[in-house]
Design a protein around this motif. Sequence first.
Motif, PDB file in Angstrom:
ATOM      1  N   LEU A   5       0.891  -1.117   0.002  1.00  0.00           N
ATOM      2  CA  LEU A   5       0.094  -0.248   0.086  1.00  0.00           C
ATOM      3  C   LEU A   5       0.862   1.207   0.132  1.00  0.00           C
ATOM      4  CD1 LEU A   5      -2.740   1.335   0.200  1.00  0.00           C
ATOM      5  CD2 LEU A   5      -2.550   1.244   2.669  1.00  0.00           C
ATOM      6  N   HIS A   6       2.012   1.304   0.698  1.00  0.00           N
ATOM      7  CA  HIS A   6       2.856   2.155   0.769  1.00  0.00           C
ATOM      8  C   HIS A   6       3.497   2.615  -0.379  1.00  0.00           C
ATOM      9  CE1 HIS A   6       6.515   4.452   2.286  1.00  0.00           C
ATOM     10  NE2 HIS A   6       5.432   5.414   2.902  1.00  0.00           N
ATOM     11  N   ASP A   7       3.901   1.576  -0.793  1.00  0.00           N
ATOM     12  CA  ASP A   7       4.728   1.653  -2.219  1.00  0.00           C
ATOM     13  C   ASP A   7       3.688   2.339  -3.615  1.00  0.00           C
ATOM     14  OD1 ASP A   7       6.877   0.449  -1.138  1.00  0.00           O
ATOM     15  OD2 ASP A   7       6.598  -1.296  -2.025  1.00  0.00           O
ATOM     16  N   THR A   8       2.437   1.698  -3.521  1.00  0.00           N
ATOM     17  CA  THR A   8       1.385   2.255  -4.347  1.00  0.00           C
ATOM     18  C   THR A   8       1.147   3.572  -4.243  1.00  0.00           C
ATOM     19  OG1 THR A   8       0.290   0.096  -4.456  1.00  0.00           O
ATOM     20  CG2 THR A   8      -1.098   2.031  -5.127  1.00  0.00           C
ATOM     21  N   TYR A   9       1.341   4.100  -2.854  1.00  0.00           N
ATOM     22  CA  TYR A   9       0.970   5.587  -2.614  1.00  0.00           C
ATOM     23  C   TYR A   9       2.141   6.443  -2.971  1.00  0.00           C
ATOM     24  CZ  TYR A   9       0.519   9.569   0.568  1.00  0.00           C
ATOM     25  OH  TYR A   9       0.458  10.813   1.142  1.00  0.00           O
ATOM     26  N   LEU A  10       3.404   5.908  -2.746  1.00  0.00           N
ATOM     27  CA  LEU A  10       4.404   6.612  -3.309  1.00  0.00           C
ATOM     28  C   LEU A  10       4.531   6.773  -4.752  1.00  0.00           C
ATOM     29  CD1 LEU A  10       7.379   5.282  -0.749  1.00  0.00           C
ATOM     30  CD2 LEU A  10       5.891   7.635  -0.813  1.00  0.00           C
ATOM     31  N   THR A  11       4.141   5.571  -5.459  1.00  0.00           N
ATOM     32  CA  THR A  11       4.093   5.730  -7.035  1.00  0.00           C
ATOM     33  C   THR A  11       3.028   6.735  -7.425  1.00  0.00           C
ATOM     34  OG1 THR A  11       4.786   3.474  -7.021  1.00  0.00           O
ATOM     35  CG2 THR A  11       3.578   4.377  -8.959  1.00  0.00           C
ATOM     36  N   ILE A  61       5.630  16.274   0.472  1.00  0.00           N
ATOM     37  CA  ILE A  61       5.213  14.859   0.840  1.00  0.00           C
ATOM     38  C   ILE A  61       6.323  13.558   0.578  1.00  0.00           C
ATOM     39  CG2 ILE A  61       3.458  13.180   0.822  1.00  0.00           C
ATOM     40  CD1 ILE A  61       1.598  15.681  -0.078  1.00  0.00           C
ATOM     41  N   LEU A  62       6.706  13.650  -0.675  1.00  0.00           N
ATOM     42  CA  LEU A  62       7.603  12.688  -1.055  1.00  0.00           C
ATOM     43  C   LEU A  62       9.045  12.831   0.020  1.00  0.00           C
ATOM     44  CD1 LEU A  62       7.457  13.017  -4.982  1.00  0.00           C
ATOM     45  CD2 LEU A  62       6.995  10.821  -3.496  1.00  0.00           C
ATOM     46  N   GLU A  63       9.556  14.099   0.253  1.00  0.00           N
ATOM     47  CA  GLU A  63      10.705  14.240   1.109  1.00  0.00           C
ATOM     48  C   GLU A  63      10.479  13.498   2.481  1.00  0.00           C
ATOM     49  OE1 GLU A  63      12.423  18.005   1.302  1.00  0.00           O
ATOM     50  OE2 GLU A  63      12.166  18.167  -0.932  1.00  0.00           O
ATOM     51  N   ARG A  64       9.397  13.919   3.002  1.00  0.00           N
ATOM     52  CA  ARG A  64       9.035  13.416   4.436  1.00  0.00           C
ATOM     53  C   ARG A  64       8.899  11.886   4.535  1.00  0.00           C
ATOM     54  NH1 ARG A  64       4.366  12.591   6.318  1.00  0.00           N
ATOM     55  NH2 ARG A  64       2.927  13.599   4.768  1.00  0.00           N
ATOM     56  N   LEU A 119      -5.498   7.116  -0.990  1.00  0.00           N
ATOM     57  CA  LEU A 119      -4.508   6.149  -0.838  1.00  0.00           C
ATOM     58  C   LEU A 119      -3.699   7.040   0.565  1.00  0.00           C
ATOM     59  CD1 LEU A 119      -2.729   5.629  -4.317  1.00  0.00           C
ATOM     60  CD2 LEU A 119      -3.795   3.832  -2.479  1.00  0.00           C
ATOM     61  N   ALA A 120      -3.580   8.085   0.683  1.00  0.00           N
ATOM     62  CA  ALA A 120      -3.042   8.906   1.980  1.00  0.00           C
ATOM     63  C   ALA A 120      -3.815   8.432   3.117  1.00  0.00           C
ATOM     64  CB  ALA A 120      -2.991  10.197   1.776  1.00  0.00           C
TER      65      ALA A 120
END
Length: 169
Positions: A5-11, A61-64, A119-120
């Motif tokens: 789920l986290h990977d899908t969110y980052l993508t 958000i990505l940096e976090r 997703l978030a």
Amino acid sequence: MANSLHDTYLTGLKNAHALEAQAIQLLSRQLERIENYPDHAMMIRTHLAESEAQQKRLEAILERHGTSHSMLKDFMTSLSGNLAALAHAPMQDEILKNTFANYAFEHFEIAAYRSLIALAEEAGDSQAIPLLRESLAEEEKTAEMIGAVIEKTTLEYARREAAGQTAGI
């Protein structure tokens, strides 16, 4: 499941960043060419600044999450934004083609931000949700503004064309 789920969110975040790169290029090219439609130029200028801010929000958000945007995705979507703008340039009714394309593109971005918010929420990234909602609201406002001028732009184009004036852009 959590990593997936986290990977899908980052993508999704990286894809949205690339989508904003595409929007920035598309809007920049349109702004360079527009001459006879000052209301459109103002809308484009305003949304260009919003798109740049949206891209910065996504970067934060990505940096976090300890990652960054995809340079390859950004490059490819920027290129496609430039090509899309160029595709309409030789058309007599460029202003209409751009208006229709921008309206569709805004709805695509709306869908992307709605997806990211879901997703978030599912990933528990409550800090990102207000930022994503801010971007969603900007996209919805822009789509509404474009939708509100479709008929006016069409008629203005037709009148300029009938009068033998430069009508396309």
